[in-house]
Structures are given as structure tokens and as C-alpha cells.
Enzyme design. Structure first.
Site, PDB file in Angstrom:
ATOM      1  N   GLY A 112       0.861  -1.192   0.000  1.00  0.00           N
ATOM      2  CA  GLY A 112       0.000   0.000   0.000  1.00  0.00           C
ATOM      3  C   GLY A 112       0.890   1.231   0.000  1.00  0.00           C
ATOM      4  O   GLY A 112       0.529   2.304   0.512  1.00  0.00           O
ATOM      5  N   GLY A 127       0.014   5.017  -1.147  1.00  0.00           N
ATOM      6  CA  GLY A 127      -1.125   5.705  -0.554  1.00  0.00           C
ATOM      7  C   GLY A 127      -0.736   6.858   0.359  1.00  0.00           C
ATOM      8  O   GLY A 127       0.434   7.208   0.499  1.00  0.00           O
ATOM      9  N   GLY A 128      -1.766   7.421   0.968  1.00  0.00           N
ATOM     10  CA  GLY A 128      -1.578   8.571   1.860  1.00  0.00           C
ATOM     11  C   GLY A 128      -0.660   8.252   3.032  1.00  0.00           C
ATOM     12  O   GLY A 128       0.167   9.078   3.428  1.00  0.00           O
ATOM     13  N   ASP A 135      -2.552   5.589  18.708  1.00  0.00           N
ATOM     14  CA  ASP A 135      -3.313   5.893  19.928  1.00  0.00           C
ATOM     15  C   ASP A 135      -2.367   6.318  21.059  1.00  0.00           C
ATOM     16  O   ASP A 135      -2.684   7.208  21.855  1.00  0.00           O
ATOM     17  CB  ASP A 135      -4.143   4.678  20.349  1.00  0.00           C
ATOM     18  CG  ASP A 135      -5.140   4.275  19.268  1.00  0.00           C
ATOM     19  OD1 ASP A 135      -5.722   5.175  18.645  1.00  0.00           O
ATOM     20  OD2 ASP A 135      -5.316   3.064  19.040  1.00  0.00           O
ATOM     21  N   ARG A 191      -1.013   9.827  20.197  1.00  0.00           N
ATOM     22  CA  ARG A 191      -2.027  10.844  20.527  1.00  0.00           C
ATOM     23  C   ARG A 191      -2.122  11.057  22.035  1.00  0.00           C
ATOM     24  O   ARG A 191      -2.161  12.199  22.513  1.00  0.00           O
ATOM     25  CB  ARG A 191      -3.402  10.399  19.997  1.00  0.00           C
ATOM     26  CG  ARG A 191      -3.529  10.519  18.508  1.00  0.00           C
ATOM     27  CD  ARG A 191      -4.926  10.107  18.028  1.00  0.00           C
ATOM     28  NE  ARG A 191      -5.029  10.334  16.599  1.00  0.00           N
ATOM     29  CZ  ARG A 191      -5.594   9.486  15.732  1.00  0.00           C
ATOM     30  NH1 ARG A 191      -6.125   8.350  16.155  1.00  0.00           N
ATOM     31  NH2 ARG A 191      -5.641   9.784  14.447  1.00  0.00           N
ATOM     32  N   HIS A 242      -8.466  -0.814  18.448  1.00  0.00           N
ATOM     33  CA  HIS A 242      -8.226   0.473  17.785  1.00  0.00           C
ATOM     34  C   HIS A 242      -9.505   0.955  17.111  1.00  0.00           C
ATOM     35  O   HIS A 242      -9.633   0.918  15.898  1.00  0.00           O
ATOM     36  CB  HIS A 242      -7.082   0.348  16.762  1.00  0.00           C
ATOM     37  CG  HIS A 242      -6.896   1.612  15.974  1.00  0.00           C
ATOM     38  ND1 HIS A 242      -6.422   2.781  16.542  1.00  0.00           N
ATOM     39  CD2 HIS A 242      -7.171   1.922  14.680  1.00  0.00           C
ATOM     40  CE1 HIS A 242      -6.384   3.731  15.630  1.00  0.00           C
ATOM     41  NE2 HIS A 242      -6.847   3.244  14.492  1.00  0.00           N
TER      42      HIS A 242
HETATM   43  P1  NAD Z   1      -5.084   5.617   0.795  1.00  0.00           P
HETATM   44  O1  NAD Z   1      -6.322   5.356   0.012  1.00  0.00           O
HETATM   45  O2  NAD Z   1      -4.457   6.953   0.678  1.00  0.00           O
HETATM   46  O3  NAD Z   1      -3.985   4.527   0.443  1.00  0.00           O
HETATM   47  C1  NAD Z   1      -4.255   3.165   0.429  1.00  0.00           C
HETATM   48  C2  NAD Z   1      -3.370   2.517  -0.599  1.00  0.00           C
HETATM   49  O4  NAD Z   1      -3.653   1.114  -0.597  1.00  0.00           O
HETATM   50  C3  NAD Z   1      -3.618   3.017  -2.045  1.00  0.00           C
HETATM   51  O5  NAD Z   1      -2.406   3.451  -2.633  1.00  0.00           O
HETATM   52  C4  NAD Z   1      -4.184   1.795  -2.756  1.00  0.00           C
HETATM   53  O6  NAD Z   1      -3.814   1.729  -4.122  1.00  0.00           O
HETATM   54  C5  NAD Z   1      -3.544   0.686  -1.942  1.00  0.00           C
HETATM   55  N1  NAD Z   1      -4.191  -0.608  -2.124  1.00  0.00           N
HETATM   56  C6  NAD Z   1      -5.492  -0.911  -2.292  1.00  0.00           C
HETATM   57  N2  NAD Z   1      -5.661  -2.225  -2.467  1.00  0.00           N
HETATM   58  C7  NAD Z   1      -4.428  -2.780  -2.396  1.00  0.00           C
HETATM   59  C8  NAD Z   1      -3.933  -4.111  -2.501  1.00  0.00           C
HETATM   60  N3  NAD Z   1      -4.751  -5.137  -2.720  1.00  0.00           N
HETATM   61  N4  NAD Z   1      -2.618  -4.290  -2.372  1.00  0.00           N
HETATM   62  C9  NAD Z   1      -1.765  -3.251  -2.157  1.00  0.00           C
HETATM   63  N5  NAD Z   1      -2.177  -1.984  -2.064  1.00  0.00           N
HETATM   64  C10 NAD Z   1      -3.493  -1.762  -2.184  1.00  0.00           C
HETATM   65  O7  NAD Z   1      -5.449   5.300   2.314  1.00  0.00           O
HETATM   66  P2  NAD Z   1      -4.580   5.686   3.621  1.00  0.00           P
HETATM   67  O8  NAD Z   1      -5.032   7.002   4.128  1.00  0.00           O
HETATM   68  O9  NAD Z   1      -3.154   5.447   3.344  1.00  0.00           O
HETATM   69  O10 NAD Z   1      -5.126   4.578   4.661  1.00  0.00           O
HETATM   70  C11 NAD Z   1      -4.860   3.217   4.465  1.00  0.00           C
HETATM   71  C12 NAD Z   1      -5.520   2.379   5.552  1.00  0.00           C
HETATM   72  O11 NAD Z   1      -4.933   2.656   6.829  1.00  0.00           O
HETATM   73  C13 NAD Z   1      -7.022   2.648   5.729  1.00  0.00           C
HETATM   74  O12 NAD Z   1      -7.704   1.426   5.914  1.00  0.00           O
HETATM   75  C14 NAD Z   1      -7.092   3.469   7.003  1.00  0.00           C
HETATM   76  O13 NAD Z   1      -8.326   3.372   7.659  1.00  0.00           O
HETATM   77  C15 NAD Z   1      -5.961   2.846   7.792  1.00  0.00           C
HETATM   78  N6  NAD Z   1      -5.449   3.638   8.917  1.00  0.00           N
HETATM   79  C16 NAD Z   1      -5.122   2.978  10.052  1.00  0.00           C
HETATM   80  C17 NAD Z   1      -4.601   3.666  11.131  1.00  0.00           C
HETATM   81  C18 NAD Z   1      -4.220   2.932  12.388  1.00  0.00           C
HETATM   82  O14 NAD Z   1      -4.021   3.573  13.414  1.00  0.00           O
HETATM   83  N7  NAD Z   1      -4.051   1.623  12.371  1.00  0.00           N
HETATM   84  C19 NAD Z   1      -4.417   5.040  11.051  1.00  0.00           C
HETATM   85  C20 NAD Z   1      -4.752   5.696   9.883  1.00  0.00           C
HETATM   86  C21 NAD Z   1      -5.295   4.979   8.805  1.00  0.00           C
HETATM   87  C1  LMR Z   2      -6.990   6.813  13.089  1.00  0.00           C
HETATM   88  O1  LMR Z   2      -7.087   6.471  14.271  1.00  0.00           O
HETATM   89  O2  LMR Z   2      -6.669   7.983  12.761  1.00  0.00           O
HETATM   90  C2  LMR Z   2      -7.187   5.795  12.001  1.00  0.00           C
HETATM   91  O3  LMR Z   2      -7.688   4.604  12.514  1.00  0.00           O
HETATM   92  C3  LMR Z   2      -7.961   6.292  10.834  1.00  0.00           C
HETATM   93  C4  LMR Z   2      -9.414   6.535  11.138  1.00  0.00           C
HETATM   94  O4  LMR Z   2     -10.260   6.040  10.395  1.00  0.00           O
HETATM   95  O5  LMR Z   2      -9.726   7.246  12.096  1.00  0.00           O
END
Ligand code: NAD
Ligand code: LMR
Length: 316
Positions: free
Chosen positions: A8, A11-12, A150, A153, A177
Site C-alpha cells: 500500500g 497511498g496517503g 493511539d 495521541r 483500535h
Molecule cells: P489511501 O487510500 O491513501 O492509500 C491506500 C493505498 O492502498 C492506495 O495506494 C491503494 O492503491 C492501496 N491498495 C489498495 N488495495 C491494495 C492491494 N490489494 N494491495 C496493495 N495496495 C493496495 O489510504 P490511507 O489514508 O493510506 O489509509 C490506508 C488504511 O490505513 C485505511 O484502511 C485506514 O483506515 C488505515 N489507517 C489505520 C490507522 C491505524 O491507526 N491503524 C491510522 C490511519 C489509517
Molecule cells: C486513526 O485512528 O486515525 C485511524 O484509525 C484512521 C481513522 O479512520 O480514524
């Protein structure tokens, strides 16, 4: 050879996370995998003058090459929330994505340390574990849900309130989470008034919503998550590669610490040693307010874990 893989990576979260991982001199090879855009991200990051040799991998046909030989795999693949959504609303899309990555991990990198960021973590970690189990390669001390944001924060918010340097403020956050499953253990740090405690708990539990609302449709936390994800991955590398002592983090893993409440997975403090997980801390002492938070956590978390396990079993 220490090969890190970001799944991934375009992505962001993936891009800044890959940047921070590239900065770690312990890594010799960095594989950046995504279904889009990795050639550009890899070319860009490869110019950073640290030892890791960077390669971009794109699409399903290159997943095997990306994962093979992995020491650590960090997974921020999947869709993020928009305002009005819960993390569980991501389940339908992200469960399948994570199950697919788990299947490939079972085949191509069964011994890697796996750090799962994709939401809903409370379900994606059980999915990943169940898929590895189906392939006979599950090691509960190798699969981690990243809950570090978490703790980051909690440290920031408490430090701000008390006028302290955040590096001197460590607050354990246990449970899961998502909203009510996030249980900050503030009592171990000090005494707070009722109003302070209530405000802190709410902000730590719903910090993700604060970012989702501020981004107003453009996603959820990415930069702070990249920081937190790198902190967690680097903790594992510091302990197991650099053999540094005294490394620990809270993380969501398969454990019996909350077995009495029928929770198969739980976030608790884990100590990492040269061979990986050295100790999983039991539930900490909780005051009466935290016991009430824990009770609320148990109900929601149990359902989310079961949902993940059921999903993975339905795919056999
Ligand atoms: P994003 O959409 O910016 O990036 C996600 C990336 O995953 C994209 O580049 C997409 O092309 C890629 N992707 C999709 N399917 C894929 C696959 N099968 N194999 C490989 N890559 C694939 O999203 P983001 O903002 O980077 O967030 C990603 C995930 O992280 C979300 O599910 C979000 O909720 C989660 N997240 C978790 C936490 C945490 O504390 N654990 C915090 C923030 C975000
Ligand atoms: C967070 O805690 O920021 C992440 O799990 C992304 C979300 O969906 O809040």
C-alpha cells in the site's frame, strides 16, 4: 539482509511511511508494493542516501517478488474513512484486501514480522491470523495490529495539558483500535480531575474522527500514522536487528491476556528482544473509571474479532 516491504506504499500513509522506513539504516532492501503508482514512489525515494536498495512492485503479478525474503512487512493497504463512517464501515472492502495479502504472505514470507495498519484493525488482524492459520504458518508473535497512533495521541494530548515534553509522557493504550475499544490507562501516569479525564479519554478514543472531520472527505490520518507506523516497525528492528535492550510498544496481537473475557486478540504492552516478542504484559491495574472503559471495550471488541474470524473462515 534486512528486507522491509510496504504494502500500500503509494497511498496517503504508504508514501510518508516508506520515506521514514527508508531513513532507517538497518534496512538493506526496501520493497514498495501497491496496485498503482509504485514506480514513481520508488524512483523518488531511491534517491535518499541511506543503505536500503529500493524497488517498486506493482499489481498482483509482482506481489510474490515484493514479499519474497521479507523480514518485516508493513501494511497500510485499503480504503480510509470519510466523514460519517466508522472504521467498521471499511470492513467490506478492506477485509478482502487484507485476506489477499495474508494469503500471499503465507506463501512467500511466512516468517516475516507483519505490522497491520489497514482498518478496521480489530477485525483485519484476526483475518490475517486466521488466513495464516489456514496455511499452517501462524505465529502469534509475528502478527501485530499497529495501535501506536493511539499512544502517540495520548502522549501529545497529556503533554499539552500538563505543559510537559511529550518524550517524558508515556501513556499505555490497551484494548483495540476503534472508539470505545480504545482504553487509555491514564491512572498509571497521574491524577486527573473528572473533567480532564473525560476530555482526554474522549479525545484519545476519537482522535481519528477529529482528523477525518478536518480533512473533510479527503481521507483520514496519514502523516501522524506514518510516524506511528515507522515508530512501531523501527522498534521491532531496533530490538531484533540492532539488538537494543528495553524496547517495548503496545500492540494488538493474539494473546490470552484478556482470555477471561473471551477476547482472543488484545492490545497490550509487548517487550521485544533479539528474538522478537520477549514478554506480553498482562492487563495493567485499572482504576474504577478504566474498568468501566474496559467493560465497554470487551463487548465491542469481541464482536469485531469474531467478524474477522468468520470472514476468513467463509473464504476457505
Ligand atoms: P489511501 O487510500 O491513501 O492509500 C491506500 C493505498 O492502498 C492506495 O495506494 C491503494 O492503491 C492501496 N491498495 C489498495 N488495495 C491494495 C492491494 N490489494 N494491495 C496493495 N495496495 C493496495 O489510504 P490511507 O489514508 O493510506 O489509509 C490506508 C488504511 O490505513 C485505511 O484502511 C485506514 O483506515 C488505515 N489507517 C489505520 C490507522 C491505524 O491507526 N491503524 C491510522 C490511519 C489509517
Ligand atoms: C486513526 O485512528 O486515525 C485511524 O484509525 C484512521 C481513522 O479512520 O480514524
Amino acid at each position: 539482509m534486512v528486507k522491509a516491504v510496504v504494502v500500500g506504499a503509494a497511498g496517503g500513509i504508504g508514501q510518508p511511511l516508506s520515506l521514514l522506513i527508508k531513513a532507517n539504516p538497518l534496512i538493506t532492501e526496501l520493497a514498495l508494493y501497491d496496485v498503482v503508482n509504485t514506480p514513481g514512489v520508488a524512483a523518488d525515494i531511491s534517491h535518499i542516501n541511506t543503505p536500503a536498495k529500493v524497488t517498486g512492485y506493482i499489481g498482483d503479478s509482482q506481489l510474490e517478488a515484493a514479499l519474497t525474503g521479507a523480514y518485516i512487512i508493513i501494511i497500510p493497504a485499503g480504503v480510509p474513512r470519510k466523514p460519517g463512517m466508522t472504521r467498521d464501515d471499511l470492513f467490506n472492502i478492506n477485509a478482502g484486501i487484507v485476506a489477499g495479502i495474508a494469503k500471499a504472505t503465507a506463501k512467500f514470507a511466512p516468517n516475516a514480522y507483519v505490522c497491520i495498519i489497514s482498518n478496521p484493525v480489530n477485525s483485519t488482524v484476526p483475518i490475517f491470523a486466521e488466513v495464516l492459520k489456514q496455511h499452517g504458518v501462524f505465529n502469534p508473535h509475528r502478527v501485530f495490529g499497529v495501535t501506536t497512533l493511539d499512544l502517540v495521541r495520548a502522549s501529545s494530548f497529556v503533554a499539552e495539558l500538563r505543559g510537559k515534553d511529550p518524550k517524558d509522557v508515556t501513556i499505555d493504550v490497551i484494548g483495540g483500535h476503534s472508539g470505545a475499544t480504545i482504553v487509555p490507562v491514564l491512572s498509571a501516569f497521574g491524577t486527573f480531575s473528572d473533567a480532564e479525564r473525560e476530555a482526554l479519554v474522549k479525545r484519545i478514543q476519537y482522535g481519528g474522527d477529529e482528523v477525518v472531520a478536518a480533512k473533510n472527505g479527503a481521507g483520514s490520518a496519514t502523516l501522524s500514522m506514518a510516524y506511528a507506523g515507522a515508530r512501531f516497525a523501527n522498534a521491532i528492528l531496533d530490538a531484533t536487528v540492532a539488538k537494543k535492550a528495553g524496547i517495548s510498544e503496545c500492540t494488538f496481537l493474539k494473546t490470552d491476556v484478556a482470555e477471561k473475557d473471551e477476547l482472543e486478540f488484545f492490545s497490550t504492552r509487548v517487550v521485544f528482544g533479539p528474538d522478537g516478542v520477549e514478554k506480553v504484559h498482562p492487563l495493567p491495574a485499572l482504576d474504577s473509571h478504566e474498568q468501566a472503559l474496559y467493560a465497554a471495550c470487551v463487548v465491542e471488541l469481541r464482536g469485531s474479532i469474531q467478524k474477522g474470524i468468520d470472514f476468513a473462515r467463509s473464504k476457505i
